[in-house]
Design a protein around this motif. Structure first.
Motif, mmCIF file in Angstrom:
data_model
loop_
_atom_site.group_PDB
_atom_site.id
_atom_site.type_symbol
_atom_site.label_atom_id
_atom_site.label_comp_id
_atom_site.label_asym_id
_atom_site.label_seq_id
_atom_site.Cartn_x
_atom_site.Cartn_y
_atom_site.Cartn_z
ATOM 1 N N ARG A 171 -2.178 -8.654 -0.250
ATOM 2 C CA ARG A 171 -2.027 -7.189 -0.155
ATOM 3 C C ARG A 171 -2.385 -6.511 -1.472
ATOM 4 N NH1 ARG A 171 0.905 -3.351 -1.920
ATOM 5 N NH2 ARG A 171 2.182 -4.771 -3.155
ATOM 6 N N GLU A 222 1.083 -13.573 1.147
ATOM 7 C CA GLU A 222 0.810 -12.274 1.778
ATOM 8 C C GLU A 222 0.854 -11.141 0.756
ATOM 9 O OE1 GLU A 222 -0.332 -11.739 4.856
ATOM 10 O OE2 GLU A 222 -0.425 -13.934 4.858
ATOM 11 N N GLU A 223 1.769 -11.244 -0.203
ATOM 12 C CA GLU A 223 1.860 -10.210 -1.227
ATOM 13 C C GLU A 223 0.645 -10.240 -2.143
ATOM 14 O OE1 GLU A 223 3.210 -7.061 -3.621
ATOM 15 O OE2 GLU A 223 3.563 -7.671 -1.546
#
Length: 411
Positions: A120, A116-117
């Motif tokens: 992002r 997810e990082e």
């Protein structure tokens, strides 16, 4: 296979074609004029590209390639393929719709395998068209037709990975908007040959990175995109920059290349269609020996051969896309390999005939045919050379025929 395009695809084809007619074709000259105005400082982005990107985004013609993301159009491979063909008619058009390589493949990697990082930090700005990226696998010191040959070293040291090696044909790395590399190297040389490789995210400004030179293609620099040779000397990146995990690099690469080959082949078919149009236009308007060149029978044969070859390549590519959607990449691997061989060879022949029709003007920048030829010639090497794909096709065919023979003998 159903040969009819879905209503969704037909609608998008019409919209993309209308956008090309209204904004892209009329601005081809503007694009080249802006690039030429940069002079020797060519690693800059012409303003027209960003203007057209804004228009495409406003028109809802954005990230059409990405089926799994809420930011994409949700198209299957067979639905996206004809849109690729339309974009392929102009060299810079795919970027206008945020559908240009290598960003498409890199976004798909992050979408499928990224944390997810990672999504992002890197995928979101790529999807927004705010940055660009590069994929670093090929190396000058080894035969990169076999990805297990790569020698770039990725070693863990505490909470960082230390990278040492040299990459080349790093397409997109010269672009000033390029803010992230996906680099493939070896993390464990003692593992099996397909488990040694890993992929890691590297930011271009990291200490220890040197862009040694740009690599021209038949003299074309392909600015502002470009192709770079890059040296990595004790380059440190955080351990969280690894994608999917150590030893998963080959697996990621295989997942990345299938859809990318469909995209390349359909854009190639679009380039061939444009070349055929330019060939016919030239033949109809040039007079030699008292009559239009189009009246000479040799050109009838070449035009007919071009039409046949383009349509055959398109049908084979659509079949491969359809199989990827219905039975998966593994089952469709022979068809994917076949299109990778067939489409560039077909387009090179059509473009070569178009150059012949244009005569001396064909090898200049006037018609855009020479640049198209140079770009497509690289596709017989990129994503695996013809020889590798032919070997895979032959192996699969021999296996199929042997199994058939053995089954028959056992009856």
């Amino acid at each position: 296979m159903d040969f009819a395009y879905s209503p969704k695809t037909l609608d998008l084809m019409e919209r993309v074609q209308a956008f090309m007619d209204k904004y892209v074709y009329p601005n081809e000259a503007t694009y080249h004029a802006q690039m030429n105005a940069f002079g020797v400082e060519r690693w800059q982005v012409p303003a027209i590209i960003e203007e057209l990107k804004d228009k495409a985004k406003a028109a809802g013609l954005w990230n059409l390639f990405l089926p799994e993301s809420e930011r994409g159009a949700g198209l299957k491979n067979v639905e996206y393929a004809p849109l690729c063909e339309i974009m392929g008619r102009v060299g810079f058009a795919a970027e206008v719709f945020n559908c240009a390589a290598p960003d498409t493949g890199n976004m798909e990697v992050l979408e499928r395998y990224g944390t997810e990082e990672q999504k992002r930090k890197y995928m979101v700005p790529l999807l927004d068209g705010k940055i660009r990226s590069a994929f670093l696998m090929t190396e000058p010191a080894v035969a990169s037709s076999d990805a297990t040959n790569i020698e770039c070293d990725i070693r863990r040291d505490g909470e960082t990975y230390v990278i040492n090696g040299r990459k080349w044909w790093s397409s997109g790395a010269m672009d000033p908007r390029c803010k992230i590399y996906i680099l493939m190297g070896k993390t464990n040389r003692d593992a099996d040959r397909h488990g040694q490789q890993s992929q890691v995210l590297v930011e271009p400004g990291t200490p220890g990175i040197t862009i040694e030179r740009f690599l021209p293609v038949f003299g074309y620099d392909d600015a502002p995109h470009g192709h770079a040779q890059i040296l990595f000397e004790n380059v440190r990146v955080p351990v969280e920059n690894i994608i999917l995990g150590e030893g998963r690099g080959f697996e990621i690469a295989q997942g990345r290349l299938g859809p990318g080959r469909i995209h390349h082949c359909m854009r190639t078919i679009g380039a061939a269609e444009r070349a055929l149009e330019k060939m016919c236009e030239r033949l109809a308007t040039r007079v030699a020996f008292g009559k239009p060149v189009a009246h000479q029978s040799v050109w009838h044969e070449r035009i007919a051969d071009a039409r046949i070859s383009i349509d055959m390549a398109r049908l084979l590519t659509l079949k491969a896309a359809w199989m990827m959607d219905t039975v998966g990449n593994k089952v469709a691997r022979a068809e994917i390999a076949m299109i990778k061989v067939a489409a560039p060879k077909m387009a090179l022949k059509v473009i070569d005939d178009a150059i012949q029709a244009w005569g001396g003007a064909g090898v200049t920048t006037d018609a855009g045919l020479a640049h198209a030829y140079a770009g497509i010639r690289t596709l017989r090497l990129a994503d695996g050379p013809d020889e590798v794909h032919r070997a895979q096709i032959a192996k699969l065919e021999l296996g199929k025929q042997l199994a058939r023979h053995m089954a028959k003998a056992a009856e």
